[in-house]
Design a protein around this motif. Structure first.
Motif, mmCIF file in Angstrom:
data_model
loop_
_atom_site.group_PDB
_atom_site.id
_atom_site.type_symbol
_atom_site.label_atom_id
_atom_site.label_comp_id
_atom_site.label_asym_id
_atom_site.label_seq_id
_atom_site.Cartn_x
_atom_site.Cartn_y
_atom_site.Cartn_z
ATOM 1 N N VAL A 1 2.497 12.896 -34.086
ATOM 2 C CA VAL A 1 0.688 13.838 -32.813
ATOM 3 C C VAL A 1 1.724 13.610 -31.231
ATOM 4 O O VAL A 1 1.589 12.384 -30.558
ATOM 5 N N VAL A 2 1.961 14.511 -30.529
ATOM 6 C CA VAL A 2 2.023 14.378 -29.338
ATOM 7 C C VAL A 2 0.773 13.541 -28.308
ATOM 8 O O VAL A 2 1.148 13.216 -27.446
ATOM 9 N N HIS A 3 -0.522 13.768 -28.744
ATOM 10 C CA HIS A 3 -1.543 14.555 -27.875
ATOM 11 C C HIS A 3 -2.695 14.687 -28.271
ATOM 12 O O HIS A 3 -3.046 14.729 -29.409
ATOM 13 N N PRO A 4 -3.019 13.629 -28.186
ATOM 14 C CA PRO A 4 -4.628 12.900 -28.679
ATOM 15 C C PRO A 4 -5.840 14.675 -28.654
ATOM 16 O O PRO A 4 -5.316 15.486 -28.114
ATOM 17 N N GLY A 5 -5.641 14.632 -30.201
ATOM 18 C CA GLY A 5 -7.409 16.161 -29.874
ATOM 19 C C GLY A 5 -7.386 16.089 -31.496
ATOM 20 O O GLY A 5 -7.856 14.197 -32.050
ATOM 21 N N CYS A 6 -8.014 16.968 -31.462
ATOM 22 C CA CYS A 6 -9.313 16.693 -33.166
ATOM 23 C C CYS A 6 -8.576 16.146 -34.131
ATOM 24 O O CYS A 6 -7.406 16.591 -34.550
ATOM 25 N N GLY A 7 -9.491 14.828 -34.621
ATOM 26 C CA GLY A 7 -8.320 14.176 -35.912
ATOM 27 C C GLY A 7 -7.578 13.585 -35.294
ATOM 28 O O GLY A 7 -7.137 12.863 -36.044
ATOM 29 N N ASN A 8 -6.765 13.412 -34.311
ATOM 30 C CA ASN A 8 -5.875 12.540 -33.826
ATOM 31 C C ASN A 8 -6.267 11.583 -32.455
ATOM 32 O O ASN A 8 -4.936 12.248 -31.865
ATOM 33 N N TYR A 9 -7.276 11.533 -32.515
ATOM 34 C CA TYR A 9 -7.635 10.816 -30.918
ATOM 35 C C TYR A 9 -6.628 9.560 -30.680
ATOM 36 O O TYR A 9 -6.909 8.864 -29.034
ATOM 37 N N THR A 10 -6.094 8.972 -31.819
ATOM 38 C CA THR A 10 -4.968 7.814 -31.274
ATOM 39 C C THR A 10 -3.894 7.401 -32.638
ATOM 40 O O THR A 10 -3.493 9.404 -33.242
ATOM 41 N N GLY A 11 -2.979 6.754 -31.940
ATOM 42 C CA GLY A 11 -1.490 6.701 -32.564
ATOM 43 C C GLY A 11 -0.485 8.182 -31.651
ATOM 44 O O GLY A 11 0.028 8.613 -33.284
ATOM 45 N N THR A 12 -0.656 8.705 -30.880
ATOM 46 C CA THR A 12 0.036 9.674 -30.748
ATOM 47 C C THR A 12 1.030 9.517 -29.795
ATOM 48 O O THR A 12 1.012 8.169 -29.423
ATOM 49 N N LEU A 13 1.859 10.187 -29.072
ATOM 50 C CA LEU A 13 3.163 9.939 -28.278
ATOM 51 C C LEU A 13 2.395 9.593 -27.259
ATOM 52 O O LEU A 13 2.506 8.753 -26.729
ATOM 53 N N VAL A 14 1.531 9.906 -26.458
ATOM 54 C CA VAL A 14 0.857 9.515 -25.501
ATOM 55 C C VAL A 14 0.424 8.275 -25.524
ATOM 56 O O VAL A 14 0.287 7.237 -23.949
ATOM 57 N N ASN A 15 -0.017 7.818 -26.797
ATOM 58 C CA ASN A 15 -0.239 6.308 -26.558
ATOM 59 C C ASN A 15 0.387 5.772 -26.273
ATOM 60 O O ASN A 15 0.493 4.220 -26.462
ATOM 61 N N ALA A 16 1.875 6.080 -27.331
ATOM 62 C CA ALA A 16 3.268 4.952 -27.421
ATOM 63 C C ALA A 16 3.524 5.460 -25.993
ATOM 64 O O ALA A 16 4.023 3.514 -25.460
ATOM 65 N N ILE A 17 2.979 6.402 -25.244
ATOM 66 C CA ILE A 17 3.871 5.558 -23.690
ATOM 67 C C ILE A 17 2.892 5.362 -22.528
ATOM 68 O O ILE A 17 3.852 4.868 -21.649
ATOM 69 N N ALA A 18 1.639 5.630 -22.919
ATOM 70 C CA ALA A 18 0.913 4.396 -22.252
ATOM 71 C C ALA A 18 1.191 2.347 -22.616
ATOM 72 O O ALA A 18 1.323 2.444 -21.574
ATOM 73 N N TRP A 19 1.873 2.589 -23.389
ATOM 74 C CA TRP A 19 1.935 0.994 -23.961
ATOM 75 C C TRP A 19 3.147 0.920 -23.107
ATOM 76 O O TRP A 19 2.764 0.306 -22.549
ATOM 77 N N HIS A 20 4.049 1.919 -23.457
ATOM 78 C CA HIS A 20 5.613 1.473 -22.919
ATOM 79 C C HIS A 20 5.183 1.360 -21.152
ATOM 80 O O HIS A 20 6.317 0.659 -20.920
ATOM 81 N N LEU A 21 4.504 2.019 -20.650
ATOM 82 C CA LEU A 21 4.572 2.090 -18.994
ATOM 83 C C LEU A 21 3.020 1.348 -18.649
ATOM 84 O O LEU A 21 2.544 1.508 -17.188
ATOM 85 N N LYS A 22 2.562 0.264 -19.751
ATOM 86 C CA LYS A 22 1.380 -0.201 -19.057
ATOM 87 C C LYS A 22 1.782 -1.027 -18.499
ATOM 88 O O LYS A 22 0.686 -1.413 -17.177
ATOM 89 N N ASP A 23 2.650 -1.538 -17.840
ATOM 90 C CA ASP A 23 2.804 -2.526 -16.344
ATOM 91 C C ASP A 23 3.684 -2.054 -15.654
ATOM 92 O O ASP A 23 3.438 -2.121 -13.734
ATOM 93 N N ASP A 24 3.343 -1.036 -15.612
ATOM 94 C CA ASP A 24 3.526 0.011 -14.357
ATOM 95 C C ASP A 24 2.421 0.183 -13.434
ATOM 96 O O ASP A 24 1.036 1.704 -14.171
ATOM 97 N N PRO A 25 2.432 -0.122 -12.135
ATOM 98 C CA PRO A 25 1.088 0.808 -11.601
ATOM 99 C C PRO A 25 0.682 1.822 -10.958
ATOM 100 O O PRO A 25 -0.108 2.541 -10.925
ATOM 101 N N LYS A 26 2.186 2.248 -10.617
ATOM 102 C CA LYS A 26 1.959 3.678 -11.115
ATOM 103 C C LYS A 26 1.335 4.839 -11.270
ATOM 104 O O LYS A 26 1.331 5.737 -11.558
ATOM 105 N N TYR A 27 1.322 4.617 -13.138
ATOM 106 C CA TYR A 27 1.096 5.166 -14.376
ATOM 107 C C TYR A 27 -0.244 4.945 -15.232
ATOM 108 O O TYR A 27 -0.415 3.894 -15.589
ATOM 109 N N ASP A 28 -0.362 6.374 -14.580
ATOM 110 C CA ASP A 28 -1.764 6.113 -15.665
ATOM 111 C C ASP A 28 -2.381 7.430 -16.597
ATOM 112 O O ASP A 28 -2.144 8.213 -15.869
ATOM 113 N N PRO A 29 -2.265 7.256 -17.985
ATOM 114 C CA PRO A 29 -2.136 7.710 -18.945
ATOM 115 C C PRO A 29 -3.032 8.973 -18.583
ATOM 116 O O PRO A 29 -3.238 10.317 -19.097
#
Length: 361
Positions: free
Chosen positions: A130-158
Motif C-alpha cells: 500500500v502506498v499511503h496509510p489509510g483505512c485498514g492500512n495504517y502501518t506497513g506502507t510505502l510512506v512508512n518505508a520512506i520515513a525510515w529511509h530518510l529518518k536521518d535527513d533533518p529536512k524530511y518530515d514524513p
C-alpha cells in the motif's frame, strides 16, 4: 479533523493513474469528518462558500470537488456546490474512510530505490505494498518505508504534507513512483503532473485479442453509482466524472490475452483498469473489474487449469508502471527511468509463451 486535514483530504487535482484506494473504501460506507449547524440568522449562502468560511485552510476548488464526489451532505442528503444553506441546516463532510489521527512512523521496510539525490527519489514499488496509510492500512506502507529511509535527513518530515509522494499507484500495481524530499521539489513535480508534461508508460496484460494494434480511449471517469468500490466510464458530454484519455499499443498477442503498453494523457483513479474494461478488455486477474474470471479461451478442463495456474503465478491485476519521466525540479534536466517487469508478470508471460508454443506445435 483539523482544518489542515481537510486541505490534505481534498486535493485540488488527482495526478495519478490509480489513486491507491485499497483499504480506503469499506463497502461504500461514508464516515463523518466534519459537521457544522447553521445558526438561526444564517443568510442564504452557497454551501461551498459556507464551508470555505468554516474551513480556512482549504480551497473552494477542493470543497467543490468534495461536493461533486458526493461527500458534502446537508441534512443527511448529498448536495451540489450551489446548494444554498439556510438557518439550522446541518452541513457535514463525509469521506470514504474513517477519521484516523495518526502520526506516520518510520518502519524498516525494504525499498527498491532506482534513483536518489538531494531533491527526490524514484522508487520501484512491489505489488502488494500500500502506498499511503489509510483505512485498514495504517502501518506497513510505502510512506512508512520512506520515513525510515530518510529518518536521518533533518529536512524530511514524513508528517509534513509539503513533502513526500507526488503521485500514487494502486496497492496491487507494481512500478515507478517519484517522491519529493523538499517542498519546492513537490510543488514543481506536482505541477508537471497537473500540466500533463510527465511521461508515464504502463505494461498490462489484458483479456482478449484487440482489434487494432493501437488506439485511444476517451471517457470521463467517476465512481460507479452501482458499486462504490469501482470506477466507471461516462460519456464526455454527460458532465459526469473527470476527463480521461488513455493511449494503448499492442506489444504481443497471445490470442486469448494481449500484452499492451498504455500511455496516460490524464491520470484518474483506476484509469487504465476501468478504460480497458470499458472497451471489453479487462486486465488479467483484476478482481475488482472482473478480470479474475476466464473471459476468453476454450471450455476444456486443461485450459481452465492453465488459467488458474496463471492466476496463482500473478495473484493481482497484471499492471506495471514501467517508465517514468519528468523534468528535475532543481536542475531542469529531463530525467527518464525504466524498470523491468515485476517477477510475477515475467513468470506469467513466460507461461503464456509456453502455452502458445504448445498450440503451434
Amino acid at each position: 479533523m483539523t482544518q489542515a486535514d481537510i486541505s490534505e483530504e481534498l486535493p485540488d487535482y488527482i495526478d495519478t493513474d490509480d489513486m491507491d484506494e485499497e483499504g480506503g473504501d469499506e463497502g461504500g460506507q461514508l464516515y463523518e469528518h466534519y459537521r457544522v449547524v447553521a445558526d438561526k440568522g444564517q443568510q442564504l449562502l452557497r454551501v461551498d462558500k459556507f464551508l470555505l468560511d468554516h474551513l480556512k485552510d482549504t480551497s473552494r476548488n477542493r470543497i467543490q470537488a468534495a461536493a461533486k464526489a458526493g461527500f458534502i451532505h446537508v441534512n443527511d442528503k448529498p448536495v451540489k456546490s450551489n446548494y444554498r444553506v439556510k438557518p439550522f441546516d446541518v452541513v457535514t463532510l463525509l469521506l470514504d474512510r474513517p477519521r484516523y489521527e495518526n502520526k506516520i512512523e518510520a518502519e524498516n521496510i525494504p525499498l527498491d530505490i532506482v534513483y536518489e539525490d538531494s531533491e527526490l527519489l524514484v522508487v520501484n514499488k512491489p505489488a502488494g505494498l500500500v502506498v499511503h496509510p489509510g483505512c485498514g492500512n495504517y502501518t506497513g506502507t510505502l510512506v512508512n518505508a520512506i520515513a525510515w529511509h530518510l529518518k536521518d535527513d533533518p529536512k524530511y518530515d514524513p508528517n509534513d504534507p509539503s513533502v513526500g509522494l507526488v503521485h500514487r499507484i494502486d496497492k496491487d500495481t507494481s512500478g515507478l513512483l517519484v517522491v519529493a524530499k523538499t517542498p519546492d521539489a513537490k510543488t514543481k513535480l506536482g505541477l508537471q503532473f497537473f500540466n500533463k508534461t510527465t511521461r508515464r508508460r504502463y505494461n498490462a496484460l489484458v483479456w482478449g485479442n484487440l482489434a487494432d494494434d493501437e488506439g485511444r480511449i476517451e471517457g470521463n471517469i467517476a465512481r460507479n453509482p452501482r458499486d462504490r468500490m469501482q470506477m466507471a466510464v461516462f460519456d464526455p458530454s454527460s458532465g459526469i466524472g473527470k476527463h480521461a484519455v488513455t493511449h494503448y499499443k499492442v506489444l504481443k498477442r497471445y490470442g486469448y490475452v494481449t500484452l499492451v503498453e498504455c500511455v496516460l494523457e490524464t491520470g484518474r483513479t483506476h484509469q487504465i483498469r476501468v478504460h480497458m474494461k470499458h472497451i471489453g478488455h479487462p486486465l488479467f486477474n483484476d478482481e475488482r473489474y472482473g478480470g479474475d474470471q476466464i473471459l476468453r479461451g476454450t471450455q476444456s478442463s486443461t485450459y481452465n487449469s492453465f488459467i488458474r495456474n496463471c492466476f496463482a503465478i500473478c495473484p493481482r491485476q497484471a499492471l506495471h508502471a514501467r517508465t517514468l519521466g519528468f523534468k528535475h525540479p532543481k536542475t531542469g534536466k529531463e530525467m527518464d527511468f525504466t524498470t523491468d517487469l515485476a517477477a510475477d508478470m515475467v513468470a506469467l508471460l513466460a507461461k503464456w509463451d509456453k502455452y502458445i508454443e504448445g498450440i503451434k506445435a
